[in-house]
Structure formats: C-alpha cells, structure tokens
Motif scaffolding. Structure first.
Motif, short mmCIF file in Angstrom:
data_model
loop_
_atom_site.label_atom_id
_atom_site.label_comp_id
_atom_site.label_asym_id
_atom_site.label_seq_id
_atom_site.Cartn_x
_atom_site.Cartn_y
_atom_site.Cartn_z
N ASN A 1 -9.94 -4.46 0.41
CA ASN A 1 -10.07 -3.36 1.37
C ASN A 1 -11.29 -3.54 2.26
O ASN A 1 -11.33 -3.02 3.38
CB ASN A 1 -10.22 -2.01 0.65
CG ASN A 1 -9.12 -1.74 -0.35
OD1 ASN A 1 -8.96 -2.49 -1.31
ND2 ASN A 1 -8.36 -0.67 -0.15
N ASN B 1 -11.93 -5.31 -6.82
CA ASN B 1 -10.51 -5.35 -6.42
C ASN B 1 -9.64 -4.89 -7.59
O ASN B 1 -8.84 -5.65 -8.15
CB ASN B 1 -10.14 -6.77 -6.00
CG ASN B 1 -8.91 -6.81 -5.12
OD1 ASN B 1 -8.20 -5.82 -4.97
ND2 ASN B 1 -8.65 -7.95 -4.52
N VAL C 1 0.82 -1.21 0.00
CA VAL C 1 0.00 0.00 0.00
C VAL C 1 0.85 1.26 0.00
O VAL C 1 0.52 2.25 -0.66
CB VAL C 1 -0.96 -0.01 1.21
CG1 VAL C 1 -1.67 1.33 1.35
CG2 VAL C 1 -1.98 -1.14 1.06
#
Length: 304
Positions: free
Chosen positions: A267, A109, A42
């Motif tokens: 997420n 995603n 990330v």
C-alpha cells in the motif's frame, strides 16, 4: 518449526512472484492489467476471504482469541508508531521522505503477503487470526497511514477512503461472528472459493510491481536498509520476547510474530503515488524487504 519446511513453503510463493515479474517484463502484465488485478484483489477477493475466514462458531475460546489478537495488534501499532517518530526524528530526510519512512516502519504487508504466507506456513486455521490482526490495519492504513504520507498537506485527506471494501468486509465479518450468525453453506463456499484466488493474484501483483523498478535502484540507500532491518528483524524479535511469556496460544503467538515480520506493505507504493510523495522510495522499501524476508521469516519462525 522446521526452518526447511518454512523456507520451502515461502519459496513456492516466490515462484509466483517470479512469474509476475517475468509477465510484466514480457508485456503480458502491463500497468492497466496489474491495476485491474489489484482492484479485483482489494474489492472482491480479499473482502470475500475476510468474511469467509470469520465464519467460525462463537465460543468462549474464539472470543478469547478475538480479544487477545486485537490487543496484540493494537499494542503493536501503538509501539511501532512511537518508534517510527523517534527513528525518523534522527534520520536525515526531506519532508516527503519522512512520511514514507514512517509508513514503511509501521505497516507490514499483513494482507497481500500475510494471508498467503500464514496459510502456507501455519495452515488455513491461521486465517481467522490473520483477519483479526488486519482489522486495525484496514482502519489505520487509510487514516494514520494517509496522514503520515500527506501530513502538512491540507485538503488531501479524504474521510471517504475509510469506507474501503476491506474495512467494510472486516466489520461485517466481525459483526456476523459476534452475532453468532452463520451464512448458508453454499454462500460461504462461494466466498471461500473467490477468496482462494488471493494468494496467486497477490503474488503476481507483487512480482509485476517489482519489475517496474530499474535494477540499479531496487535496493535503495542505507536508510532503506535501516528501515528494512527494523521491519524484518528488530520489530518481530521484540514482539516475540514481549509476547511469549504471556501468550499461551502458540498459533496466536506464531501469527502475530509472522505478521509483524512481514515486509513493507505494498500500500505504501499506491498511496505514495496518490498523495504525490516519494513512491520510488516506497518501491525500494517494498522490494528490499520482500526479497530479504525469504531468509528472515524462516529463521524467525523456526524460533516460534
């Protein structure tokens, strides 16, 4: 596009998911290590590939791509959000479940799986398109997405979550592109090399996360299956029917349909855990949609 070619391209990614699954089961990857890999993804790898993928010359053609892809992505999120409100109005659920179902419907995603799958299926030239589609995602997942999960919980929403490295890198990469500024070759090569770790690391994380669920709870109930059907089949089919008469750029059309056909965003699990809603439900959605996309994506892409 040959269905066997697409299937084989995706199978290689599922091999890495399997390695991550086994590594979690035998203790090589534990919660802390998976969390560390996720943070590297990330905060480092994805921002790096975001910037490097947008290092293309600014021309009339590329500006057209930017405008068209942002229009397509924005239109998708508006329609998906409205559909999620309608479906979840009639879907029996608790207040905490409702937000999770809406999140799973709206957010595919497109980063963790979108980047590697698009690269494998459509080639590295598709990454610029993928990054553009992810600009609205990076903004909305930490605004509208958090609101969906934590709606009705005052004090839970924190505006600082919008300043994620992914969002900053997206804005920076787009700014460099719009300004026509090209990074030195060595800098871009370094970013590209770091960003190339996104595919294997992301697939390892997906596999490790799936390994934490009890086998008996992996698939969820009929509601999870309904949400998965919309996420993997109905949304991308509608997108293809709606876009194909108007989009002449076949790569843009292919990327848009492919990303809309992605499984539930991972997420959903992380944010559900943070905002103390049903993270088990989110995990079930991620698992079921991730497994089934092995069949649905090759079939859909063979039509594009």
């Amino acid at each position: 596009m040959e269905i066997l070619t697409v299937f084989l391209a995706i199978i290689s990614l599922f091999v890495i998911i399997g390695i991550g699954y086994i590594a979690q089961k035998v203790g090589i990857l534990n919660h802390d290590r998976v969390h560390l890999i996720s943070r590297i993804l990330v905060n480092i790898a994805i921002p790096a590939i975001t910037i490097s993928s947008m290092q293309v010359s600014r021309t009339v053609a590329t500006m057209s791509i930017v405008n068209n892809m942002l229009l397509v992505a924005g239109g998708y999120y508006i329609v998906a959000f409205l559909v999620s409100i309608l479906i979840c109005h009639f879907l029996p659920s608790t207040p905490t479940e409702k937000g999770v179902y809406q999140f799973m419907l709206v957010f595919p995603n497109t980063m963790f799986m979108g980047l590697p799958v698009a690269s494998a299926v459509l080639g590295t030239g598709s990454l610029f398109y993928v990054i553009l589609f992810n600009l609205p995602f990076n903004l909305l997942v930490f605004t509208m997405g958090v609101w969906l999960l934590a709606q009705g919980r005052p004090g839970k929403f924190d505006l600082t979550v919008m300043l994620s490295p992914g969002l900053v890198a997206s804005v920076l990469g787009l700014s460099l592109f719009l300004a026509g500024f090209m990074l030195p070759a060595q800098v871009n090569a370094g970013l590209d090399l770091v960003g190339s770790t996104t595919t294997p690391l992301a697939m390892l994380v997906v596999g490790a996360l799936l390994a934490t669920l009890p086998v008996s709870q992996l698939a969820g109930d009929w509601r999870v299956k309904l949400i998965t059907t919309f996420r993997l089949v109905i949304f991308p089919v509608i997108a293809y029917i709606a876009l194909s008469p108007f989009v002449a750029d076949k790569l843009l059309l292919g990327v848009a349909v492919l990303l809309i056909a992605m499984p539930v965003a991972s997420n959903s699990v992380l944010l559900s855990e943070e905002y103390k809603v049903d993270s088990t439900l989110a995990s079930q959605g991620v698992f079921l949609s991730t497994m089934l996309c092995l069949a649905t994506i090759p079939i859909l892409m063979s039509l594009v």
